[in-house]
Design a protein around this motif. Structure first.
Motif, mmCIF file in Angstrom:
data_model
loop_
_atom_site.group_PDB
_atom_site.id
_atom_site.type_symbol
_atom_site.label_atom_id
_atom_site.label_comp_id
_atom_site.label_asym_id
_atom_site.label_seq_id
_atom_site.Cartn_x
_atom_site.Cartn_y
_atom_site.Cartn_z
ATOM 1 N N ALA A 1 0.838 -1.195 0.000
ATOM 2 C CA ALA A 1 0.000 0.000 0.000
ATOM 3 C C ALA A 1 0.878 1.252 0.000
ATOM 4 C CB ALA A 1 -0.919 0.007 1.219
ATOM 5 N N TYR A 2 0.346 2.344 -0.513
ATOM 6 C CA TYR A 2 1.135 3.577 -0.644
ATOM 7 C C TYR A 2 1.264 4.337 0.660
ATOM 8 C CZ TYR A 2 -3.115 6.434 -0.377
ATOM 9 O OH TYR A 2 -4.268 7.045 0.051
ATOM 10 N N ASP A 3 0.402 4.026 1.651
ATOM 11 C CA ASP A 3 0.319 4.865 2.844
ATOM 12 C C ASP A 3 1.024 4.281 4.067
ATOM 13 O OD1 ASP A 3 -1.456 2.782 3.201
ATOM 14 O OD2 ASP A 3 -3.190 4.043 3.655
ATOM 15 N N PHE A 4 1.923 3.317 3.846
ATOM 16 C CA PHE A 4 2.693 2.736 4.946
ATOM 17 C C PHE A 4 3.945 2.103 4.360
ATOM 18 C CE2 PHE A 4 3.649 -0.411 8.288
ATOM 19 C CZ PHE A 4 3.568 0.404 9.406
ATOM 20 N N GLY A 5 5.040 2.163 5.100
ATOM 21 C CA GLY A 5 6.276 1.566 4.614
ATOM 22 C C GLY A 5 7.055 2.523 3.740
ATOM 23 N N LEU A 6 7.613 2.026 2.647
ATOM 24 C CA LEU A 6 8.463 2.835 1.784
ATOM 25 C C LEU A 6 7.712 4.058 1.263
ATOM 26 C CD1 LEU A 6 10.310 0.072 -0.303
ATOM 27 C CD2 LEU A 6 11.060 1.208 1.806
ATOM 28 N N GLY A 7 8.328 5.222 1.400
ATOM 29 C CA GLY A 7 7.705 6.465 0.980
ATOM 30 C C GLY A 7 6.665 6.987 1.943
ATOM 31 N N ALA A 8 6.573 6.363 3.116
ATOM 32 C CA ALA A 8 5.525 6.734 4.078
ATOM 33 C C ALA A 8 6.047 6.643 5.507
ATOM 34 C CB ALA A 8 4.303 5.827 3.895
ATOM 35 N N GLY A 9 7.192 7.262 5.753
ATOM 36 C CA GLY A 9 7.815 7.164 7.071
ATOM 37 C C GLY A 9 7.131 7.963 8.157
ATOM 38 N N TRP B 1 -5.258 7.500 7.471
ATOM 39 C CA TRP B 1 -3.816 7.454 7.196
ATOM 40 C C TRP B 1 -3.024 7.385 8.491
ATOM 41 C CZ3 TRP B 1 -3.550 12.066 3.230
ATOM 42 C CH2 TRP B 1 -3.790 11.580 1.926
ATOM 43 N N GLY B 2 -3.345 8.291 9.393
ATOM 44 C CA GLY B 2 -2.585 8.384 10.627
ATOM 45 C C GLY B 2 -2.787 7.200 11.545
ATOM 46 N N GLU B 3 -4.006 6.725 11.664
ATOM 47 C CA GLU B 3 -4.256 5.581 12.532
ATOM 48 C C GLU B 3 -3.489 4.356 12.052
ATOM 49 O OE1 GLU B 3 -8.534 5.391 12.592
ATOM 50 O OE2 GLU B 3 -8.599 6.442 14.530
ATOM 51 N N LYS B 4 -3.436 4.166 10.744
ATOM 52 C CA LYS B 4 -2.680 3.040 10.200
ATOM 53 C C LYS B 4 -1.195 3.212 10.469
ATOM 54 C CE LYS B 4 -1.596 0.549 5.916
ATOM 55 N NZ LYS B 4 -1.897 0.392 4.475
ATOM 56 N N ALA B 5 -0.666 4.397 10.186
ATOM 57 C CA ALA B 5 0.767 4.616 10.314
ATOM 58 C C ALA B 5 1.215 4.620 11.769
ATOM 59 C CB ALA B 5 1.154 5.932 9.648
ATOM 60 N N LEU B 6 0.540 5.389 12.606
ATOM 61 C CA LEU B 6 0.950 5.475 14.001
ATOM 62 C C LEU B 6 0.738 4.151 14.721
ATOM 63 C CD1 LEU B 6 -0.353 9.043 14.939
ATOM 64 C CD2 LEU B 6 1.889 8.368 14.068
ATOM 65 N N GLY B 7 -0.349 3.471 14.420
ATOM 66 C CA GLY B 7 -0.575 2.153 15.024
ATOM 67 C C GLY B 7 0.473 1.148 14.589
ATOM 68 N N GLY B 8 0.834 1.191 13.305
ATOM 69 C CA GLY B 8 1.819 0.245 12.798
ATOM 70 C C GLY B 8 3.221 0.508 13.298
ATOM 71 N N TYR B 9 3.622 1.752 13.305
ATOM 72 C CA TYR B 9 4.996 2.094 13.704
ATOM 73 C C TYR B 9 5.178 2.151 15.221
ATOM 74 C CZ TYR B 9 5.836 3.585 8.846
ATOM 75 O OH TYR B 9 5.983 3.626 7.478
ATOM 76 N N LEU B 10 4.115 2.560 15.938
ATOM 77 C CA LEU B 10 4.262 2.841 17.371
ATOM 78 C C LEU B 10 3.500 1.894 18.271
ATOM 79 C CD1 LEU B 10 3.815 6.721 17.150
ATOM 80 C CD2 LEU B 10 5.964 5.435 17.147
ATOM 81 N N GLY B 11 2.605 1.080 17.720
ATOM 82 C CA GLY B 11 1.836 0.168 18.550
ATOM 83 C C GLY B 11 0.487 0.746 18.952
ATOM 84 N N PRO B 12 -0.313 -0.011 19.705
ATOM 85 C CA PRO B 12 -1.702 0.367 19.952
ATOM 86 C C PRO B 12 -1.920 1.429 21.022
ATOM 87 C CG PRO B 12 -1.203 -1.724 21.016
ATOM 88 C CD PRO B 12 0.011 -1.360 20.211
ATOM 89 N N ASP B 13 -0.927 1.749 21.826
ATOM 90 C CA ASP B 13 -1.108 2.719 22.903
ATOM 91 C C ASP B 13 -1.192 4.126 22.322
ATOM 92 O OD1 ASP B 13 -1.157 4.286 25.143
ATOM 93 O OD2 ASP B 13 0.800 3.646 25.920
ATOM 94 N N ARG B 14 -2.390 4.677 22.268
ATOM 95 C CA ARG B 14 -2.599 5.966 21.612
ATOM 96 C C ARG B 14 -1.939 7.121 22.354
ATOM 97 N NH1 ARG B 14 -6.764 5.622 17.637
ATOM 98 N NH2 ARG B 14 -7.153 7.857 17.814
#
Length: 283
Positions: free
Chosen positions: A99-107, A186-199
């Motif tokens: 997907a375009y919104d996580f990983g490469l090009g989506a730090g 976008w943000g929920e996917k990225a922040l959840g993926g990179y940082l974990g579930p603790d909001r």
């Protein structure tokens, strides 16, 4: 600190557009960034620096080639630095579904804490510490006069980095920023993926939350296109507007009717942003 190698250089409005690369200790990869040196810098002056953080799918090339910023930067004597948006290369993980919104090009300009992202996805530390030190050491930049701006994901990055370190940046602006990543897909996917579930751990990466938690800057300029397809469900400038109003932060939010999310939009208003920064970066 690594040494930057010039990949390319081209004369431009009396200055020089460069692309450089270096080995990054933070990301564990080779990183590229673009730097426009205005004529004043080539003549030996140390000049103010304006950082531009790009959005999803972008590299250092998008702003450099599409925004048309060099002419005004040459006039104003601004050194423009445009980093890449994520680590890249062999061994750097990407979104499993490509997907375009996580990983490469989506730090997302975060320091990831979750595996397998934590080793390489350290864009916060790269932008806040490593790259500024490299630029100050190798380019004619005045680190006492810095501004930061960005687009979309990069607008989120510019706002959050400035709010976390207002002493470093005299000016901050954004084009169509993601104003509250905690409250958009976008943000929920990225922040959840990179940082974990603790909001609670997401709040340092959310401009609206940072302001709610007491972060302050002198003022902010934001341009937002009225025909932007991401406006209502991803960008939500009204959340930033409300937070700034409550905190007493002067926000110039310009709603530009008919403009979309593209670099045509950025090119239309980049001169205004550069002049905004230059006015605040005077010695």
């Amino acid at each position: 600190m690594s040494v930057a190698e010039v990949v390319s250089r081209a004369r431009c409005f009396g200055g020089e557009q460069r692309v450089l690369r270096h080995a990054s200790a933070e990301t564990g990869t080779e990183m590229r960034f673009a730097a426009y040196l205005p004529p004043q810098a080539l003549a030996g002056a140390h000049v103010p620096v304006v950082w531009f953080l790009a959005g999803l799918t972008c590299t250092e090339e998008n702003f450099t080639v599409k925004a048309g910023a060099q002419r005004v930067a040459a006039e104003l004597g601004l050194l423009l630095v445009a980093p890449d948006t994520s680590p890249r290369g062999e061994g750097v993980p990407d979104d499993p579904e490509k997907a375009y919104d996580f990983g490469l090009g989506a730090g997302f300009y975060v320091d990831a804490t979750q595996q397998p992202w934590a080793r390489h996805y350290r864009m916060r530390s790269y932008i806040e510490r490593e790259l500024p030190a490299l630029v100050a050491a190798e380019l004619p930049a005045d680190p006492a006069r810095q501004g930061i701006m960005g687009h979309s994901m990069g607008g989120h990055g510019a706002l959050t980095i400035a709010l976390r370190d207002p002493g470093r940046f005299r000016a901050v602006s954004a084009f169509a920023p993601i104003c509250s990543p905690m409250r958009c897909p976008w943000g929920e996917k990225a922040l959840g993926g990179y940082l974990g579930p603790d909001r609670a751990g997401w709040r340092p990466y959310d401009a609206t939350a940072l302001i709610e938690d007491g972060a302050r800057v002198a003022d902010i300029l934001v341009d937002q296109g009225g025909a932007d397809g991401f406006l209502e469900n991803q960008l939500m400038p009204e959340l930033l507007e409300a937070a700034c109003a409550k905190a007493g932060i002067p926000l110039t939010l310009r709603r530009q009717e008919g403009y979309d999310h593209s670099y045509f939009f950025i090119a239309s208003f980049v001169e205004d942003h550069l002049r905004w920064h230059a006015a605040r970066l005077k010695a």
